[in-house]
Scaffold this motif. Structure first.
Motif, PDB file in Angstrom:
ATOM      1  N   SER A  68     -48.106  11.723  -9.960  1.00 46.38           N
ATOM      2  CA  SER A  68     -48.719  10.396  -9.947  1.00 46.38           C
ATOM      3  C   SER A  68     -47.909   9.407 -10.773  1.00 46.38           C
ATOM      4  N   ALA A  69     -47.485   9.838 -11.967  1.00 44.88           N
ATOM      5  CA  ALA A  69     -46.708   8.945 -12.838  1.00 44.88           C
ATOM      6  C   ALA A  69     -45.371   8.600 -12.205  1.00 44.88           C
ATOM      7  N   ALA A  70     -44.700   9.599 -11.619  1.00 43.75           N
ATOM      8  CA  ALA A  70     -43.406   9.345 -10.980  1.00 43.75           C
ATOM      9  C   ALA A  70     -43.562   8.383  -9.809  1.00 43.75           C
ATOM     10  N   PHE A  71     -44.580   8.604  -8.993  1.00 42.40           N
ATOM     11  CA  PHE A  71     -44.800   7.762  -7.813  1.00 42.40           C
ATOM     12  C   PHE A  71     -45.011   6.306  -8.219  1.00 42.40           C
ATOM     13  N   ASN A  72     -45.903   6.081  -9.163  1.00 36.19           N
ATOM     14  CA  ASN A  72     -46.236   4.705  -9.527  1.00 36.19           C
ATOM     15  C   ASN A  72     -45.141   4.042 -10.353  1.00 36.19           C
ATOM     16  N   LEU A  73     -44.461   4.801 -11.215  1.00 29.74           N
ATOM     17  CA  LEU A  73     -43.364   4.231 -11.991  1.00 29.74           C
ATOM     18  C   LEU A  73     -42.193   3.875 -11.078  1.00 29.74           C
TER      19      LEU A  73
END
Length: 610
Positions: free
Chosen positions: A596-601
């Protein structure tokens, strides 16, 4: 033998069960036939009696390396010495339906020079509580335990060593030995050992399965290799017969060495549902999300009417997870007690309604419309929540110090009402909209009044508290507050300070709360929570849309956090003060939060919207 650091392990599996393989070539954790079955090898929880399956070079001074075959869950353990280079390919066959799924293939090779290996297979059935019988017939050994029989098939000579089986064999450059541990029926005859060619075919089939599966991933952004590894890990932790995802494949690995925070995570939490579905759907794995939703729907459909939902279930859907202590096991590095089962199953945790409704909303939006019958039961759950959201509960962290009015629980009750209203409007479903809307607004205003501490200038853990809690980082992620709302930014800044300054962040790593300033009913401390660190990355990412400095900080923190993965890209639940892995390993929630963090960042850095 000393205990391996938790981060020194890799994992193999077949979507029924899994095994931890150390860089020393020892399988120190294996439950058969399922993730939550009693252990056969548990040396990681008791080095002397737990049982292990080790293949390693005889000579000392050997260097160890470990890697995954590219884009797969096939594990390679490499041994390098002056006299030669040897390898073990460890995997559980998948993609070959006619083969029994419950077998571990260990292919031992020497690629340069020569190397002498020692083999030790010492099972300890039922968490080392049960005796077993060992039979040796030619090149085949058999272990008969209570309700479970295992056969050791190999191309090398075996000898009996008490109730264990041992061997010593030398391989030269280009030579291969086959070692297979297979579940068999109690009355079945011992099968022949597969040939090197047959094992090669199983290897190729398994590699092909994992590569085909991963090719469905739609993520093409930054840090793709880490996202792919996290996706492969989530698939590995999926129980194929039901679609449930275990929180972790292990039990009782400590959150603090020598401490009592040792829990069994081989079950499926309702809480994980929203995060699991979001992570899977975001990167293209609709089939897995659908299978998990089917498991989830069975839980809410058949829950007792008028009673709160249970928070955690067995991977087969069972609800009785009685927690017991195994006093005969010493625990990882003397961390007692060793627990199986999980007493949290009887707790009241109101936040799960928010995670449940968010997962249904996401599934309806990105995968497939939910049915009217499913909606009817969900509507009953929301009507129950309208009458019960003001109760205190044990909260997301499953504290054992008594119920409180946890802010995160109230927040997720708001999410439940909000997603219920959105779903009802989107699908034109019948619902008591007037009541739901009134309760949603009451929850919001109560959180703003009682969950906000003006003295701390931040949202806190519980009403009438001044303790910070990392779970409040979720607020902008679930659209409760705008990421640049002044109260959210002040909370973010308060958390993003070292504990010595009243915050929860140490060298970029996030504590879920400060155990020195609040009582959770348990003794001792704990490490930083990897999941919470990724939540901080996401909160900074979203705030960074209007403040580039925060976006820069999010990227720096994310990159730093990637450096704390083990040599294979895997994470346990926590990190210790020296960067060591703590808690159950590998943990699904951490890898979900990474995705989730990788996708949104990545989208924020590219100018997109998360």
């Amino acid at each position: 033998m000393n205990y391996q650091p938790i981060e020194n392990y890799g994992i193999i599996g077949n979507m029924h069960t899994s095994a931890l393989v150390g860089i020393d070539g020892s399988i120190d954790w294996y439950c058969c036939p399922h993730f939550d079955s009693p252990s056969v090898f548990a040396a990681i929880l008791d080095n002397s009696i737990g049982g292990r399956f080790r293949i390693a070079p005889r000579d000392k001074g050997v260097t160890h390396k470990q890697l995954y075959w590219p884009d797969t869950n096939v594990l390679i353990t490499r041994f390098l010495s002056d006299g030669g280079v040897g390898e073990i390919d460890d995997f559980m066959p998948v993609g070959t339906p006619h083969l029994t799924p419950h077998q571990i293939i260990r292919r031992v090779k020497v690629v340069r020079g020569e190397m002498t290996f020692r083999l030790e297979c010492r099972p300890a059935f039922d968490y080392a509580r049960a005796e077993h019988k060992t039979h040796l017939h030619g090149g085949t050994a058999r272990f008969d335990g209570p309700g479970l029989s295992l056969t050791l098939l190999t191309s090398v000579p075996l000898r009996r060593n008490g109730n264990a089986i041992a061997s010593e064999f030398t391989l030269r450059e280009g030579e291969t030995a086959v070692v297979i541990l297979r579940q068999v029926d109690n009355d079945a005859e011992n099968p022949p050992c597969p040939s090197v060619e047959e094992v090669e075919a199983m290897f190729r089939s398994t590699v092909g399965y994992w590569k085909r599966w991963l090719s469905q991933c739609t993520y093409t952004g930054r840090w793709r290799e880490m996202v792919h590894r996290s996706a492969l890990m989530l698939k590995l932790l999926t129980f194929e017969p039901t679609g449930a995802i275990v929180a972790a494949p292990t039990c009782s690995l400590p959150e603090h060495i020598g401490g009592v925070r040792n829990w069994d995570y081989r079950y499926t939490w309702i809480r994980d549902a929203a995060f699991s579905l979001y992570g899977l759907l975001r990167i293209g794995f609709t089939d897995e999300a659908t299978h998990f939703m089917e498991w989830l729907e069975a839980r809410w459909r058949y829950a007792a009417e008028g009673e709160p939902l249970q928070i955690v279930y067995g991977i087969d859907g069972r609800s009785d997870l009685k927690e017991i202590e195994l006093s005969h096991l010493s625990g990882y590095r003397d961390s007692k007690p060793v627990r199986i089962g999980n007493g949290a199953h009887s707790q009241l945790q109101l936040d799960i309604y928010g995670e449940l409704m968010d997962s249904v909303y996401l599934y309806n939006k990105y995968a497939s419309p939910i049915s009217y019958d499913a909606w009817t039961r969900l509507r009953q759950l929301l009507d129950w929540l309208c009458s019960n959201w003001e109760r205190p509960d044990e909260g997301i962290w499953e504290v054992r110090g008594g119920r409180q009015h946890f802010v995160y629980s109230k927040l997720m009750c708001w999410v439940a009402m909000d997603r219920g209203l959105r779903l009802a409007d989107k699908r034109s479903f019948p619902a008591d909209r007037t009541r739901w809307l009134a309760e949603r607004d009451r929850i919001f205003e109560q959180i703003m009044e009682k969950g906000w501490c003006s003295e701390r200038g931040a949202f806190v853990q519980a009403y009438d508290s001044e303790v910070l809690d990392a779970s409040n980082l979720i607020m902008p992620l679930v659209f409760f507050l705008a990421p640049n709302d002044p109260r959210m930014l002040r909370t973010l800044d308060a958390i993003n300070k070292p504990p010595s300054a009243g915050g929860l962040v140490t060298d970029g790593m996030v504590l879920r709360y400060d155990t020195d300033h609040t009582s959770d009913g348990l003794a001792g401390g704990e490490g930083t929570f990897n999941m919470c660190t990724f939540w901080l990355v996401e909160a900074l990412t979203r705030a960074g849309r209007t403040d580039p400095r925060r976006l820069d900080e999010a990227r720096l923190l994310f990159e730093r956090m990637l450096g704390y993965a083990n040599h294979l890209g895997l994470y346990a639940e926590e990190l210790g003060s020296s960067g060591e892995a703590l808690g159950n390993f590998p943990q699904a929630f951490t890898h979900l939060a990474l995705i989730s963090a990788a996708f949104n960042l990545d989208r924020a850095l590219g100018g997109g919207m998360g």
